[in-house]
Design a protein around this motif. Sequence first.
Motif, PDB file in Angstrom:
ATOM      1  N   GLY A 163       0.816  -1.204   0.000  1.00 31.36           N
ATOM      2  CA  GLY A 163       0.000   0.000   0.000  1.00 31.36           C
ATOM      3  C   GLY A 163       0.852   1.256   0.000  1.00 31.36           C
ATOM      4  N   ASP A 164       1.994   1.222   0.683  1.00 37.57           N
ATOM      5  CA  ASP A 164       2.897   2.368   0.689  1.00 37.57           C
ATOM      6  C   ASP A 164       3.449   2.640  -0.711  1.00 37.57           C
ATOM      7  N   VAL A 165       3.784   1.569  -1.442  1.00 38.37           N
ATOM      8  CA  VAL A 165       4.295   1.739  -2.804  1.00 38.37           C
ATOM      9  C   VAL A 165       3.227   2.348  -3.703  1.00 38.37           C
ATOM     10  N   TYR A 166       2.017   1.812  -3.622  1.00 34.59           N
ATOM     11  CA  TYR A 166       0.935   2.322  -4.456  1.00 34.59           C
ATOM     12  C   TYR A 166       0.508   3.735  -4.035  1.00 34.59           C
ATOM     13  N   GLY A 167       0.904   4.148  -2.843  1.00 35.22           N
ATOM     14  CA  GLY A 167       0.591   5.499  -2.414  1.00 35.22           C
ATOM     15  C   GLY A 167       1.200   6.558  -3.308  1.00 35.22           C
ATOM     16  N   ASN A 168       2.240   6.207  -4.053  1.00 35.63           N
ATOM     17  CA  ASN A 168       2.866   7.135  -4.997  1.00 35.63           C
ATOM     18  C   ASN A 168       2.304   6.999  -6.404  1.00 35.63           C
ATOM     19  N   ALA A 169       1.370   6.066  -6.601  1.00 32.64           N
ATOM     20  CA  ALA A 169       0.789   5.833  -7.921  1.00 32.64           C
ATOM     21  C   ALA A 169      -0.476   6.670  -8.092  1.00 32.64           C
ATOM     22  N   ASN A 170      -1.181   6.443  -9.195  1.00 36.73           N
ATOM     23  CA  ASN A 170      -2.359   7.259  -9.497  1.00 36.73           C
ATOM     24  C   ASN A 170      -3.608   6.796  -8.757  1.00 36.73           C
ATOM     25  N   ALA A 171      -3.514   5.708  -7.981  1.00 35.01           N
ATOM     26  CA  ALA A 171      -4.645   5.236  -7.180  1.00 35.01           C
ATOM     27  C   ALA A 171      -4.101   4.521  -5.952  1.00 35.01           C
ATOM     28  N   PRO A 172      -4.755   4.682  -4.804  1.00 36.15           N
ATOM     29  CA  PRO A 172      -4.307   3.984  -3.598  1.00 36.15           C
ATOM     30  C   PRO A 172      -4.625   2.501  -3.682  1.00 36.15           C
ATOM     31  N   PHE A 173      -3.984   1.725  -2.832  1.00 30.60           N
ATOM     32  CA  PHE A 173      -4.195   0.276  -2.791  1.00 30.60           C
ATOM     33  C   PHE A 173      -4.540  -0.115  -1.375  1.00 30.60           C
ATOM     34  N   GLU A 174      -5.616  -0.878  -1.218  1.00 29.43           N
ATOM     35  CA  GLU A 174      -6.074  -1.254   0.109  1.00 29.43           C
ATOM     36  C   GLU A 174      -6.518  -2.716   0.108  1.00 29.43           C
TER      37      GLU A 174
END
Length: 266
Positions: free
Chosen positions: A204-215
């Motif tokens: 989730g921390d990695v995807y926090g820098n992407a265009n959509a969050p991950f949960e």
Amino acid sequence: MTEQAPGGLDVTRPNVARMYDYYLGGKNHFPPDRAAAERIIELSRGHVREAVRENRAFLGRAVRYLAAECGIRGFLDLGAGLPTQGNVHEIALEEAPDAFVTYVDNDAVVAAHGRALLEGDPRVRFLQGDLRRPEEIVTAASATGLDLDRPVAVLLVSCLHFVPDEEGPESVVAAYRDLLPPGSHVVISHVCSDLVPEEMARAGDVYGNANAPFEARPGAQIARFFDGFDLVEPGLVPLNEWRPGDGALPPRGGFLPVLGGVARRP
């Protein structure tokens, strides 16, 4: 300032659709996508690639089941992402040449790419839209030819874990359920945090820098997406356990932290 390629394509920020394409071995990605995807591959010890392959296989089996055994002819694929091998329309039309498929993605570039690839087939449409706005999506899909006088299938495959809790993903699914005629089906796959909560938090921390969050979510919470539907056998299970074909192999890591299910609206 964000650097953009012609057509508004942001090539500096990881994009979840392009990361998924990279996991699958595709070619539609840029250095930031590859860097973020490689970090996820490292965190998962390589298992993410197995998971996305299983996800595509689950999608294919579910679509084939719905077209061949349930008589479904309309498919609404939400958060469809970049066109790749084994697309929904290819599988559905193979089983039922009179099927109609509408793809939806909120990324303008993805939607434009999809329309260009699918141009010329009257049985397929690609819309730009936000799956979190069910009434808008269903109205637009109906206007393009999706027949809502008959049962349809809504595909929410590997996309709800990009809708955070504060945006009400359970309410989103319930809204689609209430907009569809009886006999319609929903197909959902979702990353599950039960067995590897720390790894999922780091992802989730990695995807926090992407265009959509991950949960990633616990299995009990994922099960609530099916409220008001009747799950078909074998229920909500790891993807590799949903009606596997002959010769199916167990996951390399011993388990697959992605759950999937197909359910019918009574």
